[in-house]
Design a protein around this motif. Sequence first.
Motif, PDB file in Angstrom:
ATOM      1  N   PRO A  18      -9.913   9.793  24.989  1.00  0.00           N
ATOM      2  CA  PRO A  18     -10.426   8.546  24.414  1.00  0.00           C
ATOM      3  C   PRO A  18     -11.762   8.730  23.696  1.00  0.00           C
ATOM      4  CG  PRO A  18     -10.622   8.511  26.805  1.00  0.00           C
ATOM      5  CD  PRO A  18      -9.868   9.754  26.439  1.00  0.00           C
ATOM      6  N   ASP A  19     -12.589   9.664  24.144  1.00  0.00           N
ATOM      7  CA  ASP A  19     -13.874   9.888  23.477  1.00  0.00           C
ATOM      8  C   ASP A  19     -13.666  10.451  22.076  1.00  0.00           C
ATOM      9  OD1 ASP A  19     -15.232   8.996  25.713  1.00  0.00           O
ATOM     10  OD2 ASP A  19     -15.311  11.009  26.603  1.00  0.00           O
ATOM     11  N   GLY A  20     -12.689  11.313  21.918  1.00  0.00           N
ATOM     12  CA  GLY A  20     -12.410  11.884  20.608  1.00  0.00           C
ATOM     13  C   GLY A  20     -11.929  10.836  19.624  1.00  0.00           C
ATOM     14  N   LEU A  21     -11.123   9.877  20.082  1.00  0.00           N
ATOM     15  CA  LEU A  21     -10.635   8.822  19.201  1.00  0.00           C
ATOM     16  C   LEU A  21     -11.769   7.903  18.767  1.00  0.00           C
ATOM     17  CD1 LEU A  21      -7.275   7.851  20.921  1.00  0.00           C
ATOM     18  CD2 LEU A  21      -7.590   9.088  18.795  1.00  0.00           C
ATOM     19  N   ILE A  22     -12.674   7.621  19.660  1.00  0.00           N
ATOM     20  CA  ILE A  22     -13.794   6.739  19.323  1.00  0.00           C
ATOM     21  C   ILE A  22     -14.703   7.410  18.294  1.00  0.00           C
ATOM     22  CG2 ILE A  22     -15.888   5.667  20.248  1.00  0.00           C
ATOM     23  CD1 ILE A  22     -14.269   5.123  22.815  1.00  0.00           C
ATOM     24  N   THR A  23     -14.987   8.690  18.476  1.00  0.00           N
ATOM     25  CA  THR A  23     -15.844   9.375  17.508  1.00  0.00           C
ATOM     26  C   THR A  23     -15.148   9.533  16.162  1.00  0.00           C
ATOM     27  OG1 THR A  23     -15.119  11.528  18.333  1.00  0.00           O
ATOM     28  CG2 THR A  23     -17.142  10.631  19.254  1.00  0.00           C
ATOM     29  N   ALA A  24     -13.832   9.679  16.164  1.00  0.00           N
ATOM     30  CA  ALA A  24     -13.109   9.781  14.899  1.00  0.00           C
ATOM     31  C   ALA A  24     -13.136   8.460  14.138  1.00  0.00           C
ATOM     32  CB  ALA A  24     -11.670  10.213  15.152  1.00  0.00           C
ATOM     33  N   ARG A  25     -13.086   7.361  14.841  1.00  0.00           N
ATOM     34  CA  ARG A  25     -13.133   6.052  14.189  1.00  0.00           C
ATOM     35  C   ARG A  25     -14.526   5.726  13.663  1.00  0.00           C
ATOM     36  NH1 ARG A  25      -9.731   2.337  18.441  1.00  0.00           N
ATOM     37  NH2 ARG A  25      -7.718   3.341  18.096  1.00  0.00           N
ATOM     38  N   ALA A  26     -15.557   6.267  14.282  1.00  0.00           N
ATOM     39  CA  ALA A  26     -16.927   5.941  13.905  1.00  0.00           C
ATOM     40  C   ALA A  26     -17.426   6.753  12.711  1.00  0.00           C
ATOM     41  CB  ALA A  26     -17.845   6.168  15.103  1.00  0.00           C
ATOM     42  N   LYS A  27     -16.677   7.716  12.232  1.00  0.00           N
ATOM     43  CA  LYS A  27     -17.125   8.547  11.122  1.00  0.00           C
ATOM     44  C   LYS A  27     -17.183   7.736   9.831  1.00  0.00           C
ATOM     45  CE  LYS A  27     -15.556  13.040  12.683  1.00  0.00           C
ATOM     46  NZ  LYS A  27     -14.715  14.187  12.386  1.00  0.00           N
ATOM     47  N   GLN A  28     -18.209   8.000   9.037  1.00  0.00           N
ATOM     48  CA  GLN A  28     -18.353   7.380   7.731  1.00  0.00           C
ATOM     49  C   GLN A  28     -17.864   8.354   6.662  1.00  0.00           C
ATOM     50  OE1 GLN A  28     -19.338   4.342   6.864  1.00  0.00           O
ATOM     51  NE2 GLN A  28     -19.583   3.720   9.002  1.00  0.00           N
TER      52      GLN A  28
END
Length: 78
Positions: A18-28
């Motif tokens: 789940p941490d990897g998915l959150i960081t992937a969504r937060a990328k600009q």
Amino acid sequence: TFGNKDYLLHALDYLTDPDGLITARAKQITIRPLDKIKIGEQRRQWQLLNLAGPVCLVLFFGLGRFYFYHRKFGRTAS
């Protein structure tokens, strides 16, 4: 006895991190505009490459296969 269950659990945990998915969504992601002058200058070159390149590759491999097939199974003087 062989650790297959542990391997499968660790693989699923890695894939559903789940941490990897959150960081992937937060990328600009910034989209850089293309250089219009460079596009105009190189347009024909890229069109030619994209149209003739695959055709040349197919012909090259087809002729190579034809040559090696006839070399292997061609008529022999007997």
